[in-house]
Design an enzyme around this catalytic site. Structure first.
Site, PDB file in Angstrom:
ATOM      1  N   PRO A 139       0.809  -1.228   0.000  1.00 16.98           N
ATOM      2  CG  PRO A 139      -0.933  -1.599   1.531  1.00 16.98           C
ATOM      3  CD  PRO A 139       0.373  -2.174   1.045  1.00 16.98           C
ATOM      4  CD1 TRP A 167      -2.128  -1.156  -5.654  1.00 17.78           C
ATOM      5  CD2 TRP A 167      -4.112  -1.686  -6.517  1.00 17.78           C
ATOM      6  NE1 TRP A 167      -2.991  -0.119  -5.387  1.00 17.78           N
ATOM      7  CE2 TRP A 167      -4.220  -0.419  -5.922  1.00 17.78           C
ATOM      8  CE3 TRP A 167      -5.255  -2.226  -7.128  1.00 17.78           C
ATOM      9  CZ2 TRP A 167      -5.394   0.320  -5.900  1.00 17.78           C
ATOM     10  CZ3 TRP A 167      -6.418  -1.504  -7.108  1.00 17.78           C
ATOM     11  CH2 TRP A 167      -6.497  -0.245  -6.518  1.00 17.78           C
ATOM     12  CB  ALA A 247       6.334  -9.702 -15.493  1.00 16.58           C
ATOM     13  NE  ARG A 248       9.368  -3.541 -15.016  1.00 18.41           N
ATOM     14  CZ  ARG A 248      10.285  -3.119 -14.155  1.00 18.41           C
ATOM     15  NH1 ARG A 248      11.581  -3.302 -14.444  1.00 18.41           N
ATOM     16  NH2 ARG A 248       9.939  -2.524 -13.036  1.00 18.41           N
ATOM     17  CD  GLU A 369       4.594  -6.446 -13.759  1.00 18.04           C
ATOM     18  OE1 GLU A 369       5.716  -6.422 -13.228  1.00 18.04           O
ATOM     19  OE2 GLU A 369       3.727  -7.273 -13.494  1.00 18.04           O
TER      20      GLU A 369
END
Length: 391
Positions: A139, A167, A247-248, A369
């Protein structure tokens, strides 16, 4: 009237192998048959059949497809990129399911896990029978993970985790969570079964973006784990950042899918919608918009393809190379979505068309990301040799 699909303008198919075209065709067919007919309803309802989709994608070998062993397909980087592009052409949330499962949760276990952890989790995750999530963002700590608040302390032979993550895609449904925490020796990672006492994940409601994706907040309250839950090869902050780089790469391709779908929709609309006695696609201003958007889409595809070929040949990409791709392609994709909306006029905000859904989703893709600003700093540091990140 003869029209050309946005990515057929420069005959890009000639740059792909037969196998890559076959993968693309397979994923496009699955997206057309399984996702597109329902995704608008999923978006409006804020619910998605994640487990059903995971099982279907698992049968097709799409989960962790770029990894090897443990039931993973061992596909090329370009094949994985094309998969992300076709999935995100349907919806960014669906692509996020595959990215988080394969490039974050599975990759972290595959790269940093013990043989026992890999065997316990990866085969089921590759099959879509088990869902994983990746808990790094908090957060109060998004772009600044080095100062994360989640703590891991030793208690005898065990570890005890306290803190929270925010998230986190797939968290409310996950069977295993890769959790990153600060310990006396630095940042450490853990494979946390989500049925462990003290672990809780709630669905984040009222999102205006990525509504066809499950997003959660994780709370860790005295989560006791055996020593075997620690990822033994993850040493320091470089480990989770390596997962983000992984992941990007999928996002570089995925954003192009959303942009392509917006542009194809706008072209179809412009050639059929009539004003002042003729199709609006016959007006110079409309054609200028379409041409400019098509140009950026071609450039984005060439960038993604170059990075994919480089990764396949070199075995990996440097962080700044991935930052170039993510910064450019997502930034241009959201511009394309917004411009396509103007071509549809008032109809552009209707759920009857996918453009506003793509535009809203890309707002999240622009942020997660690594924000655009973070990627600018990564590139700037490489160009100047000077660190402009806050100390």
């Amino acid at each position: 009237m003869v029209t050309v699909a946005p990515l057929d303008l420069l005959d890009f198919d000639s740059l792909l192998t037969d196998e890559e075209r076959d993968v693309r065709a397979l994923v496009r067919r699955v997206a057309d048959d399984r996702v597109r007919p329902s995704v608008a309803d999923w978006y409006f309802d804020g619910t998605t059949p994640v487990r059903d989709l995971a099982l279907e994608f698992g049968k097709l070998g799409l989960l962790g497809m770029h990894l090897t062993g443990y039931g993973c397909a061992g596909s090329s980087a370009v094949a994985y990129g094309l998969t992300c592009m076709e999935l995100e052409a349907a919806d960014s949330g669906v692509r996020s399911l595959v990215s988080v499962q394969g490039s974050l949760a599975m990759y972290a276990l595959w790269k940093f896990g013990s043989p026992e952890q890999k065997q316990r989790w990866l085969p089921g995750m590759a099959a879509g029978e088990l869902i994983g999530c990746f808990g790094l963002t908090e957060p109060d700590h998004g772009s600044d993970p080095a100062n994360m608040s989640t703590r891991a302390r030793r208690d005898g032979d065990d570890w005890v985790l306290d803190g929270g993550k925010m998230w986190i895609t797939n968290a409310p449904l996950a069977d295993v969570a890769v959790i990153w925490a600060r310990a006396d020796e630095g940042v450490v990672g853990f494979a946390v079964p989500t049925d462990t006492p003290g672990f809780a994940a709630r669905e984040i409601k009222n999102k205006m973006s990525l509504r066809a994706s499950s997003t959660g907040e994780i709370t860790l309250t005295g989560v006791r784990l055996p020593a075997a839950a620690q990822l033994p090869e993850a040493r320091g902050l470089k480990a989770p950042l390596a997962c983000l780089t992984e992941a990007r790469f999928g996002i570089i391709w995925g954003a192009l899918g959303a942009a392509r779908d917006c542009l194809a929709t706008a072209i179809d609309y412009a050639t059929t919608r009539e004003q002042f006695g003729r199709p609006i696609g016959g007006f110079q201003l409309t054609q200028a918009k379409l041409a400019d958007m098509a140009l950026e889409l071609q450039k984005g595809f060439l960038l993604a393809l170059h990075l994919g070929r480089l990764r396949d040949s070199a075995g990996g990409l440097r962080p700044e190379q991935v930052s170039v791709g993510k910064l450019n392609n997502v930034r241009e994709a959201i511009k394309i979505a917004r411009q396509c909306r103007t071509i549809l006029g008032g109809n552009g905000i209707s759920g009857e068309y996918p453009i506003m859904r793509h535009a809203n989703n890309l707002e999240s893709v622009l942020t997660y990301e690594g924000t655009s600003e973070i990627h600018q700093l990564v590139i700037g540091q490489k160009l100047t040799g000077l660190n402009a990140f806050a100390s």
